[in-house]
Design a protein around this motif. Sequence first.
Motif, PDB file in Angstrom:
ATOM      1  N   LEU A   4      18.899  -1.631  -7.038  1.00  0.00           N
ATOM      2  CA  LEU A   4      17.774  -2.574  -6.964  1.00  0.00           C
ATOM      3  C   LEU A   4      17.450  -3.115  -8.347  1.00  0.00           C
ATOM      4  CD1 LEU A   4      15.367  -0.400  -4.738  1.00  0.00           C
ATOM      5  CD2 LEU A   4      16.885  -2.229  -3.960  1.00  0.00           C
ATOM      6  N   TYR A   5      17.025  -4.377  -8.375  1.00  0.00           N
ATOM      7  CA  TYR A   5      16.590  -5.013  -9.630  1.00  0.00           C
ATOM      8  C   TYR A   5      15.193  -5.588  -9.413  1.00  0.00           C
ATOM      9  CZ  TYR A   5      21.678  -5.026 -10.121  1.00  0.00           C
ATOM     10  OH  TYR A   5      22.999  -4.672 -10.142  1.00  0.00           O
ATOM     11  N   PHE A   6      14.342  -5.460 -10.433  1.00  0.00           N
ATOM     12  CA  PHE A   6      12.982  -5.955 -10.297  1.00  0.00           C
ATOM     13  C   PHE A   6      12.598  -6.931 -11.413  1.00  0.00           C
ATOM     14  CE2 PHE A   6      12.956  -2.077  -7.832  1.00  0.00           C
ATOM     15  CZ  PHE A   6      12.273  -2.470  -6.687  1.00  0.00           C
ATOM     16  N   ALA A  65      15.326   4.127 -12.548  1.00  0.00           N
ATOM     17  CA  ALA A  65      14.862   5.152 -11.615  1.00  0.00           C
ATOM     18  C   ALA A  65      16.012   5.498 -10.677  1.00  0.00           C
ATOM     19  CB  ALA A  65      13.666   4.661 -10.813  1.00  0.00           C
ATOM     20  N   ASN A  93      16.452   7.458  -7.093  1.00  0.00           N
ATOM     21  CA  ASN A  93      15.693   8.005  -5.956  1.00  0.00           C
ATOM     22  C   ASN A  93      14.197   8.101  -6.277  1.00  0.00           C
ATOM     23  OD1 ASN A  93      18.178   8.237  -4.675  1.00  0.00           O
ATOM     24  ND2 ASN A  93      18.498  10.298  -5.488  1.00  0.00           N
ATOM     25  N   HIS A  94      13.663   6.985  -6.840  1.00  0.00           N
ATOM     26  CA  HIS A  94      12.232   6.820  -7.123  1.00  0.00           C
ATOM     27  C   HIS A  94      11.717   7.665  -8.285  1.00  0.00           C
ATOM     28  CE1 HIS A  94      11.507   5.347  -2.705  1.00  0.00           C
ATOM     29  NE2 HIS A  94      12.242   4.521  -3.414  1.00  0.00           N
ATOM     30  N   GLU A  95      12.608   8.280  -9.065  1.00  0.00           N
ATOM     31  CA  GLU A  95      12.172   9.049 -10.235  1.00  0.00           C
ATOM     32  C   GLU A  95      12.703   8.385 -11.497  1.00  0.00           C
ATOM     33  OE1 GLU A  95      10.259  11.664 -10.322  1.00  0.00           O
ATOM     34  OE2 GLU A  95      10.207  12.228  -8.203  1.00  0.00           O
ATOM     35  N   HIS A  96      11.791   8.211 -12.499  1.00  0.00           N
ATOM     36  CA  HIS A  96      12.233   7.729 -13.798  1.00  0.00           C
ATOM     37  C   HIS A  96      13.281   8.682 -14.372  1.00  0.00           C
ATOM     38  CE1 HIS A  96       8.896   4.795 -14.777  1.00  0.00           C
ATOM     39  NE2 HIS A  96       9.966   4.241 -15.277  1.00  0.00           N
ATOM     40  N   GLU A 138      19.763   5.939  -4.631  1.00  0.00           N
ATOM     41  CA  GLU A 138      19.180   4.612  -4.818  1.00  0.00           C
ATOM     42  C   GLU A 138      18.849   4.480  -6.304  1.00  0.00           C
ATOM     43  OE1 GLU A 138      16.311   2.845  -2.004  1.00  0.00           O
ATOM     44  OE2 GLU A 138      14.931   2.714  -3.694  1.00  0.00           O
ATOM     45  N   ALA A 146      17.492   2.047  -9.432  1.00  0.00           N
ATOM     46  CA  ALA A 146      16.729   0.831  -9.720  1.00  0.00           C
ATOM     47  C   ALA A 146      16.709   0.574 -11.217  1.00  0.00           C
ATOM     48  CB  ALA A 146      15.302   0.970  -9.202  1.00  0.00           C
ATOM     49  N   PHE A 176      14.752  -1.928 -14.085  1.00  0.00           N
ATOM     50  CA  PHE A 176      13.587  -2.818 -14.192  1.00  0.00           C
ATOM     51  C   PHE A 176      13.047  -2.875 -15.614  1.00  0.00           C
ATOM     52  CE2 PHE A 176      12.434   1.249 -12.169  1.00  0.00           C
ATOM     53  CZ  PHE A 176      11.564   1.800 -13.084  1.00  0.00           C
TER      54      PHE A 176
END
Lengths: 152, 84
Positions: free
Chosen positions: B4-6, B57, B59-62, B74, B76, B78
Amino acid sequence: MIRVQREPFDVAAETAALLAGRTDIGAMVSFQGVVRAGEDGDRVSAMTLEHYPGMTERALERIEAEASARWPLQASLIIHRVGRLAPGDPIVLVVTCARHRQAAFDACAFLIDWLKTEAPFWKLEETASGERWVEARATDAAAAQRWQTDGG
Amino acid sequence: MRILYFAWLRHRVGRASEELETLPEGVRTVRELAAWLATRSPGFREAWESDGVIQIAVNHEHVTDDVPLDSSDEVAFFPPVTGG
């Protein structure tokens, strides 16, 4: 409790819900962040807030849990809006409830300082000269940093 | 793997997300994944090479860029966050 939502929030209804049925709360502090139009000549006509569904909620829950670990809070609430907002629109609501005011004040300041630097949100501003992404501010990092040493 | 990219990184890469069936050959860490992505996207390469700007991140962890990856992760990428 934390929420990320597109809709506006009703501060009176939210604070009343926190107090409903409670007799142990002696202090409630609330903070609202509001979209600012900025300086003349470079005025912001709209701001779009983006988040990372899943990670953002988890980060807010962690920050709220950290505040509850540092201060004796009876209740707390973070509502952060996403989507396209106009100057004057509220963006964020932070409410903290404690037996006494100092814990409520300190925890509220901590929450807003931390969510500025720790929670995954990004802001796209629209101005007369085009769109621009808001950059992270060193002053926000410094505000969050102070809680590393003198918090709770 | 889902990537994912934000925010402005999404604009530079030209997409919000992409899926990989398996880890690309030779990719074991976030740093190696980023190097692989940089060969495919000049916008990503330019952002990644600006030292310390892009956060990660898994799996939603920094995380830092040396963490090992699994094909079910997953990931990400950003820019610095600006909430509140």
